[in-house]
Design a protein around this motif. Structure first.
Motif, short mmCIF file in Angstrom:
data_model
loop_
_atom_site.label_atom_id
_atom_site.label_comp_id
_atom_site.label_asym_id
_atom_site.label_seq_id
_atom_site.Cartn_x
_atom_site.Cartn_y
_atom_site.Cartn_z
N LEU A 125 45.29 39.22 45.81
CA LEU A 125 46.55 40.01 45.87
C LEU A 125 47.42 38.78 46.70
O LEU A 125 47.12 37.79 47.02
CB LEU A 125 46.44 41.14 46.94
CG LEU A 125 45.64 42.33 46.67
CD1 LEU A 125 45.65 43.30 47.89
CD2 LEU A 125 46.19 43.07 45.42
N TYR A 126 48.94 39.27 46.52
CA TYR A 126 49.97 38.18 46.72
C TYR A 126 51.00 38.94 47.59
O TYR A 126 51.38 39.86 47.33
CB TYR A 126 50.32 37.64 45.55
CG TYR A 126 51.70 36.67 45.58
CD1 TYR A 126 51.28 35.37 46.25
CD2 TYR A 126 52.85 37.04 45.40
CE1 TYR A 126 52.44 34.40 46.43
CE2 TYR A 126 53.81 35.94 45.48
CZ TYR A 126 53.64 34.74 45.92
OH TYR A 126 54.29 33.68 45.88
N ALA A 127 51.08 38.44 48.73
CA ALA A 127 52.10 39.14 49.74
C ALA A 127 53.49 38.79 49.09
O ALA A 127 53.91 37.63 48.77
CB ALA A 127 52.09 38.37 50.90
N CYS A 128 54.31 39.84 48.85
CA CYS A 128 55.63 39.70 48.22
C CYS A 128 56.92 40.32 49.00
O CYS A 128 57.78 40.51 48.26
CB CYS A 128 55.76 40.58 46.90
SG CYS A 128 55.41 42.36 47.15
N GLY A 129 56.69 40.28 50.18
CA GLY A 129 57.94 40.58 51.18
C GLY A 129 57.49 40.38 52.84
O GLY A 129 56.36 40.02 53.03
N PRO A 130 58.38 40.69 53.43
CA PRO A 130 58.24 40.34 55.00
C PRO A 130 57.08 41.42 55.57
O PRO A 130 57.08 42.65 55.05
CB PRO A 130 59.67 40.50 55.53
CG PRO A 130 60.40 41.58 54.55
CD PRO A 130 59.78 41.11 53.19
N ILE A 164 49.63 30.85 44.14
CA ILE A 164 48.52 30.84 45.05
C ILE A 164 49.06 30.50 46.40
O ILE A 164 50.35 29.98 46.68
CB ILE A 164 47.44 29.56 44.77
CG1 ILE A 164 46.38 29.50 45.56
CG2 ILE A 164 48.25 28.25 45.05
CD1 ILE A 164 45.30 28.62 45.32
N ARG A 165 48.48 31.08 47.47
CA ARG A 165 48.84 30.62 48.94
C ARG A 165 48.01 29.66 49.50
O ARG A 165 46.53 30.08 49.57
CB ARG A 165 48.84 31.81 49.79
CG ARG A 165 49.33 31.45 51.49
CD ARG A 165 49.18 32.75 52.02
NE ARG A 165 50.09 33.82 51.71
CZ ARG A 165 51.35 33.99 52.21
NH1 ARG A 165 51.59 32.96 53.13
NH2 ARG A 165 52.02 34.91 51.95
N LEU A 166 48.13 28.42 49.86
CA LEU A 166 47.43 27.30 50.12
C LEU A 166 47.36 27.26 51.89
O LEU A 166 48.40 27.28 52.32
CB LEU A 166 47.91 26.11 49.67
CG LEU A 166 46.82 24.94 49.42
CD1 LEU A 166 45.83 25.36 48.40
CD2 LEU A 166 47.49 23.64 48.95
N PRO A 167 46.15 27.09 52.09
CA PRO A 167 45.91 27.03 53.77
C PRO A 167 46.32 25.69 54.17
O PRO A 167 45.67 24.88 54.58
CB PRO A 167 44.65 27.27 54.15
CG PRO A 167 43.80 27.15 52.74
CD PRO A 167 44.89 27.50 51.65
N THR A 246 51.06 27.93 56.32
CA THR A 246 50.43 28.03 54.64
C THR A 246 51.62 27.58 53.88
O THR A 246 52.69 27.65 54.27
CB THR A 246 50.03 29.33 54.29
OG1 THR A 246 50.90 30.21 54.27
CG2 THR A 246 48.89 29.81 55.27
N THR A 247 51.20 27.20 52.76
CA THR A 247 52.30 27.20 51.77
C THR A 247 51.96 27.99 50.30
O THR A 247 51.02 28.05 49.72
CB THR A 247 51.98 25.63 51.14
OG1 THR A 247 52.64 24.68 52.30
CG2 THR A 247 53.13 25.31 50.11
N ILE A 248 53.10 28.59 50.03
CA ILE A 248 53.15 29.35 48.71
C ILE A 248 53.59 28.51 47.54
O ILE A 248 54.61 27.78 47.48
CB ILE A 248 54.02 30.69 48.85
CG1 ILE A 248 53.59 31.45 49.93
CG2 ILE A 248 53.89 31.45 47.52
CD1 ILE A 248 54.45 32.62 50.09
N ILE A 249 52.57 28.46 46.51
CA ILE A 249 52.83 27.47 45.31
C ILE A 249 52.87 28.40 44.00
O ILE A 249 52.07 29.36 43.82
CB ILE A 249 51.68 26.46 44.97
CG1 ILE A 249 51.52 25.60 46.30
CG2 ILE A 249 51.83 25.68 43.93
CD1 ILE A 249 50.18 24.77 46.21
#
Length: 292
Positions: A125-130, A164-167, A246-249
């Motif tokens: 899953l991918y967070a798509c909001g606050p 992807i969300r990178l730590p 983290t960084t969202i790519i």
């Protein structure tokens, strides 16, 4: 991980919202004031609460920061008399979200947030909001801090192939992405620091963001041989956005850049390009995993 994470879908409902600033150091006072104003507004314009209140945070929330927040309250539909307050009454759409339930005082709620973000980062899953805090048992209802119950929600979608969300912090993630692109046959032609380039001016805040323009000579040559106008397939944008530690790519899907019916030959190249970009994202993800 000490918290159980669950995925659910919200039901449509009528919602009263009030935008309010929240200071990290005075969060309790600011949230309390916002909630009181929210309930006063509901009563004044004839809306009856039908569920627990919530706070949605639109920005970084930590020491030294002030962020905008939406105080929300499910309500019955009703007449709205004239008012000068900055309020919104809207009908919500069904939303898929992951949530964790925190029991107790707010001084330890950060652990619940970390568990939720870590779980999402390790899932498909991918967070798509606050994030939204739903106060199932709020301070005015609790006899003791241990009685407080807060549900933390994050809207989610199934993770796309090219995200992807990178730590890792954004500078470290950018270095890893650049090196991986080179290893996979791409050349980084451009790099734009979006915050430095596009920020409106003093006193404004913009999320740290980098845009890498990647080029693959083989793919570009094949595309131009088929169609001299195929400039869209010469460079591919990879966007990196800082989100806490983290960084969202995310990479642009090349298949969105061509008409798959009228440009069948270019679509084949776009599919090849997507496959190569997916391999970059997967390699970045693999490189970021801790080794035993």
């Amino acid at each position: 991980m000490s918290h159980r994470i669950t995925v659910a879908q919200s039901a449509p409902h009528t919602r009263l919202e009030l935008r309010h600033a929240v200071r990290a150091e005075q969060a309790g006072d600011d949230i309390g004031a916002g909630m009181r104003q929210l309930y006063e507004l509901a009563g004044r314009i004839g809306l009856v609460p039908t569920g627990p209140p919530s706070t949605t945070y639109h920005g970084e929330f930590g020491p030294g920061h002030t962020t905008e927040a939406d105080f929300g309250l499910p309500v019955t539909a009703g007449p709205i008399d004239g008012t000068t307050e900055q309020i919104t009454v809207r009908r919500t759409e069904p939303t898929r979200f992951a949530y964790v339930t925190h029991h107790g005082g707010y001084e330890h709620i950060g652990t619940a947030y970390r568990d939720l973000y870590d779980w999402i980062g390790a899932s498909n899953l991918y967070a798509c909001g606050p994030p939204t805090e739903v106060y199932l048992v709020a301070p005015d209802e609790a006899v003791h801090p241990n009685d407080l119950i807060t549900e933390i929600r994050l809207p989610v979608v199934t993770r796309p192939d090219l995200a992807i969300r990178l730590p890792a912090t954004l500078p470290k993630a950018a270095t890893l992405v650049r090196n991986t692109l080179t290893d996979k046959g791409f050349t980084v032609l451009t790099e734009v620091d979006a915050r430095a380039t596009f920020q409106a001016g003093p006193g404004t805040a913009m999320q740290d963001c980098r845009i890498l323009g990647a080029y693959n000579a083989e793919l570009a040559h094949r595309a131009l041989e088929l169609d001299p106008r195929a400039g869209l397939l010469l460079s591919f944008n990879i966007v990196l956005r800082a989100d806490g530690e983290t960084t969202i790519i995310e990479a642009v899907d090349p298949l969105r850049l061509v008409d798959t019916e009228d440009q069948a030959a270019l679509a084949a190249i776009a599919r090849d390009a997507k496959s190569r970009l997916v391999s970059v994202i997967e390699a970045v993800a693999e490189s970021s995993r801790p080794t035993d």
